[in-house]
Design a protein around this motif. Structure first.
Motif, short mmCIF file in Angstrom:
data_model
loop_
_atom_site.label_atom_id
_atom_site.label_comp_id
_atom_site.label_asym_id
_atom_site.label_seq_id
_atom_site.Cartn_x
_atom_site.Cartn_y
_atom_site.Cartn_z
N GLY A 243 1.02 -1.17 0.18
CA GLY A 243 -0.03 0.22 0.48
C GLY A 243 0.83 1.28 0.14
N PRO A 244 0.05 2.27 -0.07
CA PRO A 244 1.31 3.21 -0.60
C PRO A 244 1.71 4.19 0.97
CG PRO A 244 -1.81 4.48 -0.66
CD PRO A 244 -0.62 2.38 -0.28
N ALA A 245 1.23 3.94 2.02
CA ALA A 245 1.34 4.30 3.40
C ALA A 245 3.02 3.28 4.41
CB ALA A 245 0.80 4.42 4.12
N ALA A 246 3.25 2.51 3.15
CA ALA A 246 4.32 1.24 3.56
C ALA A 246 5.48 2.33 4.00
CB ALA A 246 4.13 0.29 3.23
N ALA A 247 5.71 1.55 4.87
CA ALA A 247 7.51 2.53 4.85
C ALA A 247 8.73 1.22 4.79
CB ALA A 247 7.78 3.46 5.42
N THR A 248 9.81 2.09 4.53
CA THR A 248 11.10 0.85 5.35
C THR A 248 12.45 1.71 6.12
OG1 THR A 248 11.22 -0.13 2.98
CG2 THR A 248 12.45 -0.34 3.90
N PRO A 249 12.51 1.40 7.13
CA PRO A 249 13.86 2.10 7.39
C PRO A 249 15.36 1.86 6.82
CG PRO A 249 12.89 0.41 8.84
CD PRO A 249 11.87 -0.53 7.71
N LEU A 250 15.17 3.04 7.17
CA LEU A 250 16.54 3.07 6.75
C LEU A 250 17.28 3.37 7.61
CD1 LEU A 250 17.74 4.41 3.69
CD2 LEU A 250 18.05 6.81 4.96
N GLU B 216 7.57 15.13 7.96
CA GLU B 216 9.05 15.89 7.38
C GLU B 216 10.00 14.43 6.49
OE1 GLU B 216 11.34 18.92 10.17
OE2 GLU B 216 10.59 17.18 11.05
N VAL B 217 10.33 15.42 5.34
CA VAL B 217 10.83 15.25 4.69
C VAL B 217 12.32 15.94 4.26
CG1 VAL B 217 9.06 14.56 3.85
CG2 VAL B 217 10.33 16.37 2.84
N VAL B 218 13.57 15.01 4.07
CA VAL B 218 14.53 15.13 3.92
C VAL B 218 14.61 16.23 2.41
CG1 VAL B 218 17.20 15.00 3.17
CG2 VAL B 218 15.68 13.06 4.89
N SER B 219 15.33 17.31 2.62
CA SER B 219 15.46 18.44 1.22
C SER B 219 16.75 18.52 0.56
CB SER B 219 14.18 19.60 1.16
OG SER B 219 14.73 19.77 2.69
N ARG B 220 17.54 17.82 2.00
CA ARG B 220 18.62 18.01 1.46
C ARG B 220 19.80 17.39 2.28
NH1 ARG B 220 20.35 22.73 4.47
NH2 ARG B 220 21.10 21.45 5.94
N GLY B 221 21.16 16.62 0.56
CA GLY B 221 21.53 15.58 1.65
C GLY B 221 20.74 14.50 0.88
N VAL B 222 19.41 14.31 -0.27
CA VAL B 222 19.17 13.61 -0.15
C VAL B 222 19.98 12.68 -1.45
CG1 VAL B 222 17.21 12.64 -2.56
CG2 VAL B 222 16.62 14.51 -0.30
N ALA C 140 22.21 6.47 -2.24
CA ALA C 140 23.31 5.42 -2.24
C ALA C 140 23.39 5.07 -0.95
CB ALA C 140 24.89 6.67 -1.85
N VAL C 141 23.49 5.14 0.02
CA VAL C 141 22.61 4.33 1.16
C VAL C 141 21.45 3.51 0.78
CG1 VAL C 141 22.72 3.86 3.78
CG2 VAL C 141 23.82 6.22 2.93
N ALA C 142 20.60 3.59 0.44
CA ALA C 142 19.47 2.79 0.50
C ALA C 142 19.37 1.76 -0.99
CB ALA C 142 18.26 3.86 -0.17
N GLU C 143 20.32 2.35 -1.56
CA GLU C 143 21.01 1.72 -2.41
C GLU C 143 22.27 0.26 -2.67
OE1 GLU C 143 18.29 3.41 -6.40
OE2 GLU C 143 20.36 3.45 -6.22
N THR C 144 22.43 0.89 -0.96
CA THR C 144 24.08 0.48 -1.19
C THR C 144 23.77 -1.23 -1.00
OG1 THR C 144 25.04 2.51 -0.43
CG2 THR C 144 25.88 -0.14 0.33
N PRO C 145 24.13 -2.43 -1.37
CA PRO C 145 23.82 -4.13 -1.12
C PRO C 145 23.99 -3.70 0.58
CG PRO C 145 25.22 -3.79 -3.15
CD PRO C 145 25.38 -2.32 -2.28
N ALA C 146 23.39 -4.79 0.90
CA ALA C 146 23.51 -4.87 2.28
C ALA C 146 24.25 -5.62 3.48
CB ALA C 146 22.39 -6.05 2.53
N ASP C 147 25.03 -6.33 2.77
CA ASP C 147 26.47 -6.68 3.37
C ASP C 147 27.38 -6.03 2.88
OD1 ASP C 147 26.97 -7.03 0.33
OD2 ASP C 147 27.95 -8.32 0.47
N ASP C 148 27.90 -5.05 2.01
CA ASP C 148 28.56 -3.90 1.98
C ASP C 148 28.03 -3.05 3.10
OD1 ASP C 148 29.38 -4.65 -0.23
OD2 ASP C 148 28.48 -2.49 -1.97
#
Length: 354
Positions: A19-26, A330-336, A341-349
């Protein structure tokens, strides 16, 4: 040992299904977030979603403009007012020369005089009939003549209101309403033909905007949408053409604008917006970025951050209109980019860096 696939993109895909409200911790600590120098902005509720910005020309609404035309061909002798002058009914505007027009006015003036005299005669005839002094047929004859003259004179009123004959046989064109001279379409020495517009008077302050929308917007614009100018004036779309102009490949759009929104004749940028569905928010355009191929924002939750997939309804260089966020997020507007890069970094890295 083979590298495990990144977990966040998979989690985002599952979140979209959920659903649209789902979120994933960073996977980032408060210390790391502070070191990145992140900037934040609050998502603001949006009532309207932009659709397009189109070029348009502002004009006085038909009911706010009085056009004084030439009734016969002639020439302009003198100009008695300037554009922008305030005028009152009957005020001289132009001195004209037109033999046909003068003759028409002379005839109309004569009919008006006869009509006045015959009206008084009819009143006397009615009194004499009541007193038994004259026969009914005499009264009926007078009334029939009056009725015929009234019919003949019915078209004279506008002509007599807009111009008068001078002692030397010339003409004076006069204002028919109070207002402001919008445009003089002639100057001293100009020749004109019957039907030509001589003077336009702004007798009200309503504005209309006539715009041209690209053909790709066919089906996306509709009456009732909001129309606004860069200065903040807000009006309403009143009409959208049903067919694309084959020459310009554009769609005509009409809108009403409030008084003072633009100078009549000026070109304006007309922003067209549609009413937003419930839950639509406006955020800085920099806050929205693709994470694993899905438009997303990074939302602060307590001391942590979450990746939230969103639906983008419209985006320009400054702002984006999205849905899928919880109210007052409250959304991040700077440093996105760093967070992407963190969000798309492989888990083992990520584990190795830890």
């Amino acid at each position: 040992m083979p590298r495990l696939p990144t977990l966040l993109p998979l989690a985002l895909a599952l979140a979209l299904v959920a659903g649209p409200a789902a979120a994933t911790p960073l996977p980032i600590t408060p210390v790391q977030a502070e070191a990145m120098g992140l900037g934040y902005a609050r998502a603001e509720p949006a009532d309207w979603i932009p659709v397009a910005t189109i070029p348009a020309q502002a004009e006085l609404a038909p009911g706010a403009r009085t056009i004084i035309p030439a009734r016969h061909a002639g020439t302009v002798g003198r100009v008695l007012v300037s554009d922008g002058d305030a005028v009152t009914p009957g005020q001289p505007l132009l001195a004209l020369s037109s033999a046909d027009w003068s003759a028409t006015l002379a005839a109309a003036t004569g009919r008006a005089a006869r009509l006045d005299a015959l009206s008084r005669q009819a009143a006397r005839s009615e009194a004499l009939l009541a007193a038994g002094v004259i026969a009914r047929r005499e009264d009926e004859a007078t009334r029939a003549e009056l009725s015929a003259l009234r019919s003949e004179s019915r078209a004279d009123a506008p002509a007599l209101q807009s111009a008068t004959v001078t002692a030397d046989g010339g003409l004076v064109l006069r204002a028919t309403v109070a207002g402001t001279v919008l445009r003089r379409h002639v100057s001293a020495g100009s020749a004109f033909q019957a039907g030509d517009v001589l003077v336009e008077i702004a007798s009200g302050d309503g504005l209309v905007a006539e715009g041209q929308a690209p053909a790709r917007l066919a089906g996306q614009l509709a009456p009732g949408m909001r129309a606004s100018t860069p200065d903040g004036a807000v009006g309403e779309v009143t009409g959208v053409g049903g067919a694309i102009d084959p020459m310009t490949r554009s769609l005509p759009v009409m809108a009403n604008l409030p008084a003072g929104a633009a100078v009549p004749g000026a070109l304006v940028e007309l922003g067209i917006s549609r009413r937003a569905e419930a839950g639509v928010a406006r955020v800085p355009a920099s806050a929205v970025i693709a994470v694993a191929g899905q438009s997303s924002v990074f939302v602060r939750r307590g001391e942590g951050l979450e990746v939230v997939p969103v639906q983008v309804h419209f985006r320009d260089s400054q702002q984006a209109w999205i849905s899928g966020l919880a109210p007052k997020s409250e959304v991040v507007s700077r440093g996105v980019l760093a967070l992407k890069a963190v969000a798309e970094t492989p888990a083992d890295d990520i584990a190795g860096e830890g």
